[in-house]
Motif scaffolding. Structure first.
Motif, PDB file in Angstrom:
ATOM      1  N   ALA A 226      29.081 -10.258 111.045  1.00  0.00           N
ATOM      2  CA  ALA A 226      29.805 -11.533 111.038  1.00  0.00           C
ATOM      3  C   ALA A 226      31.195 -11.317 111.627  1.00  0.00           C
ATOM      4  CB  ALA A 226      29.908 -12.077 109.611  1.00  0.00           C
ATOM      5  N   PRO A 227      31.730 -12.298 112.301  1.00  0.00           N
ATOM      6  CA  PRO A 227      33.058 -12.159 112.915  1.00  0.00           C
ATOM      7  C   PRO A 227      34.124 -11.853 111.871  1.00  0.00           C
ATOM      8  CG  PRO A 227      31.922 -14.126 113.725  1.00  0.00           C
ATOM      9  CD  PRO A 227      31.121 -13.610 112.576  1.00  0.00           C
ATOM     10  N   GLY A 228      34.934 -10.843 112.135  1.00  0.00           N
ATOM     11  CA  GLY A 228      36.040 -10.507 111.246  1.00  0.00           C
ATOM     12  C   GLY A 228      35.637  -9.794 109.978  1.00  0.00           C
ATOM     13  N   VAL A 229      34.379  -9.409 109.830  1.00  0.00           N
ATOM     14  CA  VAL A 229      33.903  -8.743 108.608  1.00  0.00           C
ATOM     15  C   VAL A 229      33.397  -7.348 108.968  1.00  0.00           C
ATOM     16  CG1 VAL A 229      32.249  -8.791 106.704  1.00  0.00           C
ATOM     17  CG2 VAL A 229      33.272 -10.925 107.539  1.00  0.00           C
ATOM     18  N   ASP A 230      33.953  -6.337 108.292  1.00  0.00           N
ATOM     19  CA  ASP A 230      33.468  -4.956 108.458  1.00  0.00           C
ATOM     20  C   ASP A 230      32.279  -4.787 107.524  1.00  0.00           C
ATOM     21  OD1 ASP A 230      32.988  -2.248 108.548  1.00  0.00           O
ATOM     22  OD2 ASP A 230      35.099  -1.682 108.594  1.00  0.00           O
ATOM     23  N   VAL A 231      31.084  -5.021 108.050  1.00  0.00           N
ATOM     24  CA  VAL A 231      29.876  -5.015 107.223  1.00  0.00           C
ATOM     25  C   VAL A 231      29.646  -3.653 106.584  1.00  0.00           C
ATOM     26  CG1 VAL A 231      27.374  -5.246 107.273  1.00  0.00           C
ATOM     27  CG2 VAL A 231      28.798  -6.885 108.516  1.00  0.00           C
TER      28      VAL A 231
END
Length: 371
Positions: A226-231
């Motif tokens: 997801a954009p902006g999320v460090d999965v």
């Protein structure tokens, strides 16, 4: 119908390998340790067991046997149950359908053992139920060979409670055939229809169920990018939270960690490359106490160090005890250093390119870490 079961020899175990993990396996170890008259021989027996100096093990009614050190015939006799005791035990097993399923699934229910004891059937061994015998010249009771055999037998008991029943006198097939001739209780259908309140209150408070199993591994979240999320970081944090929650359920509390300690804990639990290799290794061996042993020096009480010196001399098998270069809580013995932790355990270290590196799990007896 007597059964005999043979088990291949256990190979040499890795450093820090544990003996029994099941509660009935630990009860077996407690029985042999309570029977022992010499703690030094027990310690040597543990070393023999872990270093693979016990041959294939044979279990039969009333005894376990093996050849140890490739030359000594070692036997531990186990008190067998009498025929009336077996009848009472089978009655207890058949009284609850879950008991049979648990045994077949490799479990020994607490309530089954307690019900058997109430019926006068001592299923788990106690002091006096185990009688060691060995062809070695050692007069110990048990000698180190018999102790090693008993410690390895705890691994067999962990894997299959029917091994304990065979020691007590009857094999798995014989027991299953005997149980097939008994009636398994049917569900109480009347309870579904309800009962008068006065009767229900008269039954008393039933015991709480046992705790849920906590040995289930955490299932990764499998998050979508997801954009902006460090999965990846989020999945590590979720797994860490699950670990901490599990620890809280098991122990009832959590140690308060510093930011640095928590970073080391995360790296150790999730194989993160944070440039903390020595700290991670120390944490894996001893948690926060192991990390402190790596990074901090302190002055232990004199009586603790005096006791440790006595244990080191008593446990040394050579002609002369090793020379110790002592500084505060750190004892250097040749190429190995032992560090006394605030938790009362000694942590082993080895010299790696001029740096002392954590080398194994801690022991309360320093002699178990040198040799």
């Amino acid at each position: 119908m007597n059964a005999v079961r043979g088990f291949p020899a256990f190979p040499s175990q890795r450093a820090g390998a544990r003996f029994a993990t099941s509660w009935w396996g630990r009860a077996w170890i407690q029985a042999i340790e309570d029977t022992s008259l010499d703690q030094t021989l027990l310690r040597k027996g543990r070393t023999y067991a872990k270093s693979g100096q016990v041959g294939p093990i044979t279990v039969s009614p009333g005894r376990i046997a093996a050849v140890t050190e490739s030359e000594y015939d070692t036997v531990v006799h186990v008190e067998q149950l009498t025929a009336p005791e077996w009848e009472r035990f089978l009655d207890q097993v058949a009284a609850k359908a879950g008991h049979i399923a648990a045994l077949l699934d490799g479990d020994m229910p607490h309530d089954l053992v307690e019900d058997a004891e109430d019926a006068g059937v001592p299923l788990l061994p106690a002091v006096g139920d185990l009688e060691p015998e060995c062809s070695c010249p050692d007069w110990g009771h048990p000698c180190k060979h018999a102790a090693a055999l008993c410690y390895q037998a705890s691994w067999l008991l962990d894997a299959d409670p029917f091994v304990l029943l065979l020691m007590r006198g009857r094999g798995e097939q014989e027991l299953i055939e005997a149980l097939q001739g008994r009636d398994v209780p049917a569900p109480d259908l009347a309870a579904d229809a309800g009962m008068p309140a006065v009767v229900a209150f008269g039954l008393g408070v039933p015991p709480l169920p046992g705790p849920p199993p906590f040995d289930v591994a955490f299932a990764p979240l499998g998050l979508e990018p997801a954009p902006g999320v460090d999965v990846a970081a989020l999945e590590v944090l979720a797994a860490s939270a699950a670990d901490r929650a599990r620890e809280l359920l098991l122990t009832g509390g959590l140690a308060v960690l510093t930011e640095y300690q928590d970073r080391v804990r995360l790296a150790a639990a999730h194989d993160l490359d944070l440039g903390l290799e020595a700290a991670v290794q120390a944490w894996r061996y001893g948690g926060a106490d192991g990390l402190e042993a790596l990074e901090s020096a302190w002055t232990p009480p004199k009586q603790d160090l005096a006791r440790a010196r006595t244990l080191l001399r008593a446990g040394w098998e050579g002609e002369h005890p090793p020379e110790v270069e002592a500084w505060r809580n750190r004892w250097t013995i040749g190429a190995r250093q032992l560090r006394y932790g605030r938790d009362g355990r000694w942590y082993p270290f080895t010299d790696r390119d001029g740096q002392w590196w954590p080398a194994g799990p801690p022991e309360r007896d320093p002699s178990a870490l040198v040799g």
